[in-house]
Design a protein around this motif. Structure first.
Motif, PDB file in Angstrom:
ATOM      1  N   ARG A 126       0.840  -1.198   0.000  1.00  0.00           N
ATOM      2  CA  ARG A 126       0.000   0.000   0.000  1.00  0.00           C
ATOM      3  C   ARG A 126       0.877   1.250   0.000  1.00  0.00           C
ATOM      4  O   ARG A 126       1.750   1.417   0.859  1.00  0.00           O
ATOM      5  CB  ARG A 126      -0.908  -0.041   1.222  1.00  0.00           C
ATOM      6  CG  ARG A 126      -1.890   1.104   1.363  1.00  0.00           C
ATOM      7  CD  ARG A 126      -2.642   0.894   2.673  1.00  0.00           C
ATOM      8  NE  ARG A 126      -3.443   2.052   3.035  1.00  0.00           N
ATOM      9  CZ  ARG A 126      -4.740   2.159   2.803  1.00  0.00           C
ATOM     10  NH1 ARG A 126      -5.376   1.169   2.199  1.00  0.00           N
ATOM     11  NH2 ARG A 126      -5.406   3.238   3.175  1.00  0.00           N
ATOM     12  N   ILE A 132      -3.327  10.250  -2.950  1.00  0.00           N
ATOM     13  CA  ILE A 132      -3.800   8.966  -3.464  1.00  0.00           C
ATOM     14  C   ILE A 132      -3.410   7.841  -2.523  1.00  0.00           C
ATOM     15  O   ILE A 132      -2.457   7.963  -1.739  1.00  0.00           O
ATOM     16  CB  ILE A 132      -3.256   8.655  -4.876  1.00  0.00           C
ATOM     17  CG1 ILE A 132      -1.784   8.218  -4.795  1.00  0.00           C
ATOM     18  CG2 ILE A 132      -3.434   9.828  -5.816  1.00  0.00           C
ATOM     19  CD1 ILE A 132      -1.299   7.479  -6.017  1.00  0.00           C
ATOM     20  N   PHE A 134      -2.636   3.787  -3.197  1.00  0.00           N
ATOM     21  CA  PHE A 134      -2.486   2.829  -4.286  1.00  0.00           C
ATOM     22  C   PHE A 134      -2.001   1.503  -3.730  1.00  0.00           C
ATOM     23  O   PHE A 134      -1.007   1.441  -3.014  1.00  0.00           O
ATOM     24  CB  PHE A 134      -1.483   3.356  -5.319  1.00  0.00           C
ATOM     25  CG  PHE A 134      -1.262   2.442  -6.495  1.00  0.00           C
ATOM     26  CD1 PHE A 134      -2.308   2.076  -7.324  1.00  0.00           C
ATOM     27  CD2 PHE A 134       0.004   1.950  -6.777  1.00  0.00           C
ATOM     28  CE1 PHE A 134      -2.100   1.227  -8.405  1.00  0.00           C
ATOM     29  CE2 PHE A 134       0.225   1.113  -7.859  1.00  0.00           C
ATOM     30  CZ  PHE A 134      -0.842   0.747  -8.678  1.00  0.00           C
ATOM     31  N   HIS A 140      -6.170  -1.590  -6.237  1.00  0.00           N
ATOM     32  CA  HIS A 140      -6.999  -0.469  -5.812  1.00  0.00           C
ATOM     33  C   HIS A 140      -6.267   0.858  -5.985  1.00  0.00           C
ATOM     34  O   HIS A 140      -5.090   0.984  -5.640  1.00  0.00           O
ATOM     35  CB  HIS A 140      -7.390  -0.613  -4.340  1.00  0.00           C
ATOM     36  CG  HIS A 140      -8.299  -1.773  -4.081  1.00  0.00           C
ATOM     37  ND1 HIS A 140      -8.449  -2.340  -2.841  1.00  0.00           N
ATOM     38  CD2 HIS A 140      -9.104  -2.479  -4.911  1.00  0.00           C
ATOM     39  CE1 HIS A 140      -9.305  -3.351  -2.914  1.00  0.00           C
ATOM     40  NE2 HIS A 140      -9.713  -3.448  -4.159  1.00  0.00           N
ATOM     41  N   LEU A 141      -6.972   1.854  -6.493  1.00  0.00           N
ATOM     42  CA  LEU A 141      -6.484   3.234  -6.518  1.00  0.00           C
ATOM     43  C   LEU A 141      -7.582   4.117  -5.966  1.00  0.00           C
ATOM     44  O   LEU A 141      -8.730   4.065  -6.417  1.00  0.00           O
ATOM     45  CB  LEU A 141      -6.137   3.673  -7.944  1.00  0.00           C
ATOM     46  CG  LEU A 141      -5.786   5.159  -8.103  1.00  0.00           C
ATOM     47  CD1 LEU A 141      -4.485   5.494  -7.371  1.00  0.00           C
ATOM     48  CD2 LEU A 141      -5.674   5.547  -9.578  1.00  0.00           C
ATOM     49  N   SER A 142      -7.229   4.915  -4.974  1.00  0.00           N
ATOM     50  CA  SER A 142      -8.173   5.858  -4.380  1.00  0.00           C
ATOM     51  C   SER A 142      -7.569   7.249  -4.468  1.00  0.00           C
ATOM     52  O   SER A 142      -6.413   7.460  -4.100  1.00  0.00           O
ATOM     53  CB  SER A 142      -8.445   5.484  -2.913  1.00  0.00           C
ATOM     54  OG  SER A 142      -9.285   6.432  -2.296  1.00  0.00           O
ATOM     55  N   THR A 147     -12.709   5.901  -4.896  1.00  0.00           N
ATOM     56  CA  THR A 147     -12.124   4.694  -5.472  1.00  0.00           C
ATOM     57  C   THR A 147     -12.289   4.713  -6.984  1.00  0.00           C
ATOM     58  O   THR A 147     -13.373   4.968  -7.506  1.00  0.00           O
ATOM     59  CB  THR A 147     -12.792   3.434  -4.906  1.00  0.00           C
ATOM     60  OG1 THR A 147     -12.589   3.403  -3.486  1.00  0.00           O
ATOM     61  CG2 THR A 147     -12.180   2.177  -5.518  1.00  0.00           C
ATOM     62  N   LEU A 155      -3.263  -0.108 -14.464  1.00  0.00           N
ATOM     63  CA  LEU A 155      -2.743  -0.489 -13.152  1.00  0.00           C
ATOM     64  C   LEU A 155      -1.242  -0.708 -13.201  1.00  0.00           C
ATOM     65  O   LEU A 155      -0.492  -0.220 -12.354  1.00  0.00           O
ATOM     66  CB  LEU A 155      -3.451  -1.759 -12.674  1.00  0.00           C
ATOM     67  CG  LEU A 155      -2.998  -2.346 -11.336  1.00  0.00           C
ATOM     68  CD1 LEU A 155      -3.392  -1.431 -10.194  1.00  0.00           C
ATOM     69  CD2 LEU A 155      -3.610  -3.733 -11.125  1.00  0.00           C
ATOM     70  N   MET A 158       0.609   2.584 -13.714  1.00  0.00           N
ATOM     71  CA  MET A 158       0.624   3.341 -12.465  1.00  0.00           C
ATOM     72  C   MET A 158       1.662   2.766 -11.517  1.00  0.00           C
ATOM     73  O   MET A 158       2.384   3.506 -10.834  1.00  0.00           O
ATOM     74  CB  MET A 158      -0.764   3.289 -11.812  1.00  0.00           C
ATOM     75  CG  MET A 158      -0.895   4.148 -10.568  1.00  0.00           C
ATOM     76  SD  MET A 158      -0.751   5.905 -10.963  1.00  0.00           S
ATOM     77  CE  MET A 158      -0.393   6.584  -9.337  1.00  0.00           C
ATOM     78  N   GLU A 159       1.775   1.452 -11.487  1.00  0.00           N
ATOM     79  CA  GLU A 159       2.756   0.800 -10.623  1.00  0.00           C
ATOM     80  C   GLU A 159       4.178   1.185 -11.012  1.00  0.00           C
ATOM     81  O   GLU A 159       5.036   1.441 -10.158  1.00  0.00           O
ATOM     82  CB  GLU A 159       2.569  -0.716 -10.697  1.00  0.00           C
ATOM     83  CG  GLU A 159       3.400  -1.496  -9.707  1.00  0.00           C
ATOM     84  CD  GLU A 159       3.062  -2.975  -9.717  1.00  0.00           C
ATOM     85  OE1 GLU A 159       3.512  -3.679  -8.799  1.00  0.00           O
ATOM     86  OE2 GLU A 159       2.360  -3.422 -10.636  1.00  0.00           O
ATOM     87  N   HIS A 200      -7.371  10.227 -14.196  1.00  0.00           N
ATOM     88  CA  HIS A 200      -7.606   9.664 -12.869  1.00  0.00           C
ATOM     89  C   HIS A 200      -6.917  10.495 -11.778  1.00  0.00           C
ATOM     90  O   HIS A 200      -7.422  10.580 -10.648  1.00  0.00           O
ATOM     91  CB  HIS A 200      -7.086   8.234 -12.802  1.00  0.00           C
ATOM     92  CG  HIS A 200      -7.819   7.267 -13.680  1.00  0.00           C
ATOM     93  ND1 HIS A 200      -9.177   7.331 -13.898  1.00  0.00           N
ATOM     94  CD2 HIS A 200      -7.368   6.193 -14.395  1.00  0.00           C
ATOM     95  CE1 HIS A 200      -9.552   6.348 -14.708  1.00  0.00           C
ATOM     96  NE2 HIS A 200      -8.469   5.643 -15.025  1.00  0.00           N
TER      97      HIS A 200
END
Length: 222
Positions: A126, A132, A134, A140-142, A147, A155, A158-159, A200
């Motif tokens: 996490r 954010i 992540f 999950h991305l908030s 969310t 995904l 983003m990672e 996003h």
């Protein structure tokens, strides 16, 4: 994540590839050591899953050569051998872990996650930064408590960015990490995924900056 699977049993390999791709990973598959060597020399992988008994030799020979060239990429050995000496031998040659066939795919997934966590030195997946939250393992991305549903390649992109803030990723680098060797990639595929991530992240303190002629970088404006 981008994986290299070295396995000559096509039924097993196809099942593993399908499961890993369903989990959102990019997978290249090699049936022989020669193919595995060729892949490893031109591609960059987060993890290698390596069978020992292959048509053109012993996977441990590949492991030894690969470790001499690349000491960092995690390798999990897939072996039908249950002898303790065989497993210890693989670990001594540089394997990060091993799984004995037949295995449950859930166990393999857990071992992959554990090896990747050890490599990154992160005790938890996490990440909280710039408004954010992540979690790449949970997917999950908030953003500011909202969310957001990410598609698999969003995904993974983003990672890549969140684990290397400030690092410039060229289009080719991103394509190499998001797509397998056999995928057909459209000319604007990377721009499409970058555009989606930018949308996003609009309410956060993070932004993806374009560096003309170089690529993209994740910046923190906070």
């Amino acid at each position: 994540m981008k994986f290299l699977l070295v396995e000559d049993n096509l039924d097993l390999a196809n099942a593993m590839c399908a499961r890993m791709r369903l989990d959102g990973h990019v997978v290249d598959h090699a049936e022989k050591l020669d193919d595995a060597t060729a892949y490893a020399e031109i591609e960059e992988y987060d993890l290698i899953l390596l069978d020992i008994m292959l048509p053109d030799g012993d996977g441990r020979d590949f492991l030894q050569r690969h470790r001499a060239r690349d000491p960092d990429t995690p390798v999990i050995v897939l072996t039908a051998r249950s002898q303790v000496s065989d497993r210890i031998g693989s670990l001594d040659l540089g394997a990060d872990d091993y799984v004995t066939k037949p295995f449950d795919h859930a166990e393999l997934e857990a071992r992959c996650r554990a090896v990747l966590r050890r490599k990154s030195g992160i005790a938890k997946s996490r990440i909280e930064v710039g408004g954010i939250v992540f979690d790449p393992v949970a997917g999950h991305l908030s953003v500011r408590g909202e969310t957001i549903s990410l598609r698999n390649r969003e995904l993974r992109m983003m990672e890549l960015f969140i684990n290397a803030p400030g690092q410039v990723f060229s289009k080719q680098k991103l394509a190499d990490r998001l797509f397998s060797y056999d995928d057909n990639i459209s000319d604007n595929a990377i721009e499409v995924y970058v555009g989606r991530l930018r949308k996003h992240l609009e309410k956060s303190e993070l932004k993806i900056t374009t560096l003309r002629g170089l690529g993209y970088r994740l910046d923190h404006d906070g």
